[in-house]
Design an enzyme around this catalytic site. Sequence first.
Site, PDB file in Angstrom:
ATOM      1  N   ASP A  52       0.837  -1.208   0.000  1.00 26.96           N
ATOM      2  CA  ASP A  52       0.000   0.000   0.000  1.00 26.96           C
ATOM      3  C   ASP A  52       0.870   1.256   0.000  1.00 26.96           C
ATOM      4  O   ASP A  52       0.361   2.378  -0.049  1.00 26.96           O
ATOM      5  CB  ASP A  52      -1.006  -0.012   1.160  1.00 26.96           C
ATOM      6  CG  ASP A  52      -0.337  -0.106   2.524  1.00 26.96           C
ATOM      7  OD1 ASP A  52       0.901  -0.198   2.585  1.00 26.96           O
ATOM      8  OD2 ASP A  52      -1.080  -0.088   3.527  1.00 26.96           O
ATOM      9  N   SER A  53       2.207   1.060   0.004  1.00 29.64           N
ATOM     10  CA  SER A  53       3.121   2.189  -0.243  1.00 29.64           C
ATOM     11  C   SER A  53       2.886   2.749  -1.640  1.00 29.64           C
ATOM     12  O   SER A  53       3.366   3.845  -1.952  1.00 29.64           O
ATOM     13  CB  SER A  53       4.578   1.738  -0.080  1.00 29.64           C
ATOM     14  OG  SER A  53       4.825   0.553  -0.828  1.00 29.64           O
ATOM     15  N   ASP A  91      -1.038  -6.039  -0.217  1.00 30.83           N
ATOM     16  CA  ASP A  91      -1.490  -5.433   1.038  1.00 30.83           C
ATOM     17  C   ASP A  91      -2.997  -5.245   1.044  1.00 30.83           C
ATOM     18  O   ASP A  91      -3.567  -4.701   0.082  1.00 30.83           O
ATOM     19  CB  ASP A  91      -0.854  -4.040   1.211  1.00 30.83           C
ATOM     20  CG  ASP A  91       0.399  -4.076   2.059  1.00 30.83           C
ATOM     21  OD1 ASP A  91       0.526  -4.984   2.910  1.00 30.83           O
ATOM     22  OD2 ASP A  91       1.245  -3.185   1.873  1.00 30.83           O
ATOM     23  N   LYS A 121      -1.390  -9.433   2.705  1.00 33.94           N
ATOM     24  CA  LYS A 121      -0.669  -9.019   3.922  1.00 33.94           C
ATOM     25  C   LYS A 121      -1.555  -8.031   4.667  1.00 33.94           C
ATOM     26  O   LYS A 121      -2.254  -7.232   4.037  1.00 33.94           O
ATOM     27  CB  LYS A 121       0.671  -8.369   3.551  1.00 33.94           C
ATOM     28  CG  LYS A 121       1.401  -7.733   4.732  1.00 33.94           C
ATOM     29  CD  LYS A 121       2.864  -7.431   4.442  1.00 33.94           C
ATOM     30  CE  LYS A 121       3.158  -6.091   3.840  1.00 33.94           C
ATOM     31  NZ  LYS A 121       2.704  -4.930   4.626  1.00 33.94           N
ATOM     32  N   GLU A 123      -1.681  -5.528   8.516  1.00 37.06           N
ATOM     33  CA  GLU A 123      -0.913  -4.974   9.624  1.00 37.06           C
ATOM     34  C   GLU A 123      -1.592  -5.253  10.956  1.00 37.06           C
ATOM     35  O   GLU A 123      -2.823  -5.210  11.040  1.00 37.06           O
ATOM     36  CB  GLU A 123      -0.760  -3.450   9.442  1.00 37.06           C
ATOM     37  CG  GLU A 123       0.052  -3.069   8.230  1.00 37.06           C
ATOM     38  CD  GLU A 123       0.221  -1.550   8.075  1.00 37.06           C
ATOM     39  OE1 GLU A 123      -0.209  -0.793   8.970  1.00 37.06           O
ATOM     40  OE2 GLU A 123       0.775  -1.138   7.043  1.00 37.06           O
ATOM     41  N   GLU A 190       8.954  -4.175  10.604  1.00 38.03           N
ATOM     42  CA  GLU A 190       9.417  -2.897  10.056  1.00 38.03           C
ATOM     43  C   GLU A 190       9.972  -2.003  11.162  1.00 38.03           C
ATOM     44  O   GLU A 190       9.304  -1.736  12.172  1.00 38.03           O
ATOM     45  CB  GLU A 190       8.246  -2.202   9.337  1.00 38.03           C
ATOM     46  CG  GLU A 190       8.640  -0.867   8.719  1.00 38.03           C
ATOM     47  CD  GLU A 190       7.649  -0.329   7.699  1.00 38.03           C
ATOM     48  OE1 GLU A 190       6.659  -1.022   7.369  1.00 38.03           O
ATOM     49  OE2 GLU A 190       7.870   0.803   7.224  1.00 38.03           O
TER      50      GLU A 190
END
Length: 272
Positions: A52-53, A91, A121, A123, A190
């Site tokens: 999602d960057s 993501d 993925k 978070e 991270e």
Amino acid sequence: MSTAKKEFKKVTTNVLQEMKRSGEKISMLTAYDYTMAQILDHAGVDVLLVGDSASNVMAGHETTLPITLDQMIYHASSVVRAIDRALIVVDLPFGSYQGNSKEALNSAIKIMKESGAHAVKLEGGREVKESIERILTAGIPVMGHLGLTPQSIYKFGTYTVRAKEEDEAKRLLEDAHVLEKSGCFALVLEKIPASLAETVAKELLIPVIGIGAGNGVDGQVLVTHDMLGMTNEFNPRFLRRYLNLYDSMSAAFQQYVKDVKSRDFPNDNEQY
Ligand code: KIV
């Protein structure tokens, strides 16, 4: 060129776990489009993360929060069309899984169905346990992500190193075990102290992939545009720049402008 890529025709979640067992480090980079994904895959990168960057790198947003599920699927399907070997992880974007586990499952299914990617993925630690378990009921592999979790930036208020204090480090280690028990096939850590990341990697059986988490983990991930030096304002200590593409691309664009203005381009051989 990776030495591993000849051994495995296609990288699967099982292959990654085998790499951990045999001590072979896992290479992972982000990809958001067809052309870049093809180069990354041909170079032997094991895992491509449609991160999602993309919200920052591709769309110019300040955070990862604005990117939508449909936009992630657009990026992921472009990457999928380019790939022969790499495992493609996508993501789950902010707001597509935090509501409840059914929402998480529906978002994961939509990604898999519409993009053709191989895994998702998300978070978070214990708070996303139920969602991970529900996504797994549909046979969708899940990668976890702990430490600096950019979707929670407004809760933390800063992008500094996480889990430096004992309490937070203990909680992170517990969360890592929760994610493994929930069935995650791998975990991203991270921006946390290298010694803590190494402990997590030693205690878990699943591969642990670090970004700003030192060398004691099972693999490394970077944002491709950062490691290529296309972005020049982001300079964390963990970032190794393999090229300085910002300067070389900028020089090429300036030369093109010059050539057009001076009528040097196109020349006799560059026309019909
Ligand atoms: O979105 C992303 O690029 C990521 C990596 C930084 C791990 O989550």
